[in-house]
Design an enzyme around this catalytic site. Structure first.
Site, mmCIF file in Angstrom:
data_model
loop_
_atom_site.group_PDB
_atom_site.id
_atom_site.type_symbol
_atom_site.label_atom_id
_atom_site.label_comp_id
_atom_site.label_asym_id
_atom_site.label_seq_id
_atom_site.Cartn_x
_atom_site.Cartn_y
_atom_site.Cartn_z
ATOM 1 N N TYR A 130 0.567 5.329 -3.949
ATOM 2 C CA TYR A 130 0.378 6.719 -3.540
ATOM 3 C C TYR A 130 0.629 7.602 -4.762
ATOM 4 C CZ TYR A 130 0.324 10.699 -0.397
ATOM 5 O OH TYR A 130 -0.019 11.867 0.246
ATOM 6 N N ILE A 160 0.843 -1.198 0.000
ATOM 7 C CA ILE A 160 0.000 0.000 0.000
ATOM 8 C C ILE A 160 0.881 1.252 0.000
ATOM 9 C CG2 ILE A 160 -0.181 0.075 2.525
ATOM 10 C CD1 ILE A 160 -3.155 0.898 2.164
ATOM 11 N N CYS A 161 0.317 2.344 -0.514
ATOM 12 C CA CYS A 161 0.940 3.660 -0.480
ATOM 13 C C CYS A 161 2.206 3.686 -1.341
ATOM 14 C CB CYS A 161 1.192 4.069 0.975
ATOM 15 S SG CYS A 161 1.531 5.833 1.211
ATOM 16 N N ALA A 162 3.347 3.997 -0.761
ATOM 17 C CA ALA A 162 4.601 4.044 -1.509
ATOM 18 C C ALA A 162 5.273 2.679 -1.609
ATOM 19 C CB ALA A 162 5.561 5.042 -0.859
ATOM 20 N N SER A 192 -2.650 -0.772 -3.139
ATOM 21 C CA SER A 192 -3.625 0.243 -2.745
ATOM 22 C C SER A 192 -2.942 1.599 -2.631
ATOM 23 C CB SER A 192 -4.291 -0.174 -1.430
ATOM 24 O OG SER A 192 -5.371 0.665 -1.121
#
Length: 185
Positions: A124, A103-105, A152
């Site tokens: 992200y 998720i994210c970075a 995500s």
């Protein structure tokens, strides 16, 4: 066999991206184990929350797990990507046809591990340029599932990500029951 997911924690991890999926998965019957990538079981999040991992990554038997999860957080992802053992762990899960989730970075780590060339992913927004050259397709969807790869966007999509992963691992019925019990949308 009970699904078991290994969460890789590095100093600087984004707390909500770790805690929400952890809570959702464990409520749904998935065994979650926390592994510190450092030589200390205590891992400090990006906003000061310190978590004691169950084990050090160097001590974990990867064969016991159905998947691996990498939370984001700027400094956390820098620490994850700097450790060859993390990249090797990701590659070993792909080779064994197991779940790889980020998720994210954290999808940047997956790009560096060389596993995204035929995959559709998200991350992200500010990391898109770093990931796009390494994947088949980049999406702005909040959660993207491509085979056994689940990615995500960030803290705001952590709950949605957790429910999507629970549905994939334990089924729609289990996910719906957990969602109702949490009074989630």
């Amino acid at each position: 066999m009970q699904n078991r997911i290994l969460f890789l924690l590095a100093d600087g991890f984004e707390e909500s991206e770790m805690v929400l999926p952890f809570d959702i998965l464990t409520r749904g019957g998935v065994k979650v184990s926390l592994a510190s990538i450092h030589e200390d079981p205590y891992v400090e999040g990006a906003h000061g929350l310190t978590i004691k991992a169950d084990a050090l990554l160097s001590e974990v038997d990867l064969k016991l797990f159905s998947g691996v999860f990498l939370p984001g957080g700027g400094r956390g992802v820098e620490n994850l990507r700097a450790l060859e053992a993390v990249l090797e762990t990701v590659r070993s899960f792909v080779s064994a046809d197991k779940w790889v989730t980020a998720i994210c970075a954290a999808p940047i780590v997956l790009a560096l591990a060389g596993i995204l060339h035929d995959k559709r992913v998200t991350s992200y927004p500010s990391t898109e340029a770093d990931i796009r050259p390494y994947c088949k397709a980049y999406s702005n969807d909040r959660v993207v599932v491509d085979g056994k790869l689940v990615t995500s966007r960030g803290p705001g999509s952590a709950e949605e990500f957790g429910f999507a992963l629970l549905s994939l691992l334990e089924g729609e019925e289990k996910m719906t029951a957990v969602k109702a019990g949490m009074v989630a949308r």
